[in-house]
Design a protein around this motif. Sequence first.
Motif, short mmCIF file in Angstrom:
data_model
loop_
_atom_site.label_atom_id
_atom_site.label_comp_id
_atom_site.label_asym_id
_atom_site.label_seq_id
_atom_site.Cartn_x
_atom_site.Cartn_y
_atom_site.Cartn_z
N GLY A 46 18.84 40.41 -20.08
CA GLY A 46 19.23 39.31 -19.54
C GLY A 46 18.28 38.07 -19.82
O GLY A 46 18.71 37.00 -20.24
N PHE A 47 17.04 37.90 -19.90
CA PHE A 47 16.13 36.83 -20.20
C PHE A 47 16.36 36.62 -21.49
O PHE A 47 16.33 35.45 -21.98
N ALA A 48 16.71 37.54 -22.67
CA ALA A 48 16.80 37.19 -24.04
C ALA A 48 18.27 36.56 -24.21
O ALA A 48 18.27 35.36 -25.00
N ILE A 81 20.72 31.65 -12.13
CA ILE A 81 20.41 32.78 -13.32
C ILE A 81 18.94 33.13 -13.29
O ILE A 81 18.63 34.16 -13.31
N LEU A 82 18.21 32.04 -13.17
CA LEU A 82 16.81 32.22 -13.23
C LEU A 82 16.10 33.22 -11.78
O LEU A 82 15.69 34.14 -12.00
N LEU A 83 16.82 32.81 -10.75
CA LEU A 83 16.82 33.64 -9.46
C LEU A 83 17.07 34.67 -9.79
O LEU A 83 16.44 35.66 -9.28
N LEU A 84 18.33 35.09 -10.21
CA LEU A 84 18.58 36.51 -10.53
C LEU A 84 17.64 37.31 -11.44
O LEU A 84 17.33 38.40 -11.25
N TYR A 89 13.04 41.11 -12.05
CA TYR A 89 11.75 41.56 -12.54
C TYR A 89 10.78 41.95 -11.00
O TYR A 89 10.24 42.81 -11.24
N TRP A 90 11.22 41.43 -10.02
CA TRP A 90 10.54 41.82 -8.69
C TRP A 90 11.07 43.29 -8.42
O TRP A 90 9.92 44.24 -8.00
N ALA A 91 12.31 43.53 -8.79
CA ALA A 91 12.71 44.83 -8.76
C ALA A 91 11.99 45.88 -9.35
O ALA A 91 11.87 46.95 -9.09
#
Length: 150
Positions: A46-48, A81-84, A89-91
Amino acid sequence: MSKVFFEQLHIDEVTKQMLLGVIEKKQKWERLKKRVLSLQIFTLGGFAVFFVYVLFYLIFPSGTLTAFIKMFLEKTVHLYILLLLFTLYWAILYYKKKCDKAEEEFHSLRCEIIQKSADLWKEEQQWKERHKLFEIMKKEYDINLYFENS
């Protein structure tokens, strides 16, 4: 592990519960490891994808930093999208901590069984046949009851 196998080796109830407990803890640890890995792969992907999108559709066309920021903030979907992605990442961190705890619980119970094996298999016949159980635990569940450091 079937109860029939336990009965064939004449294992008492305490030993049965300890062995079933170590199997359960190993399975829980394995499930959490798979969950962490899948979250890591999904989040990294997702980040990529988001980075490539931002690079080619926002940074290159904008030219300046202020134009980029304006283009980025014009669409609230970018923030969602950033929030998701940061939630994912937190998960990962959350489940990694649970995974580490499950691994520690598994290893401590496994080591406890190894340390108490003389008490758990008191009778001479049980002591001689415990290697059968240890082999099955190693082969079927990848649980080493021979040595603590493995």
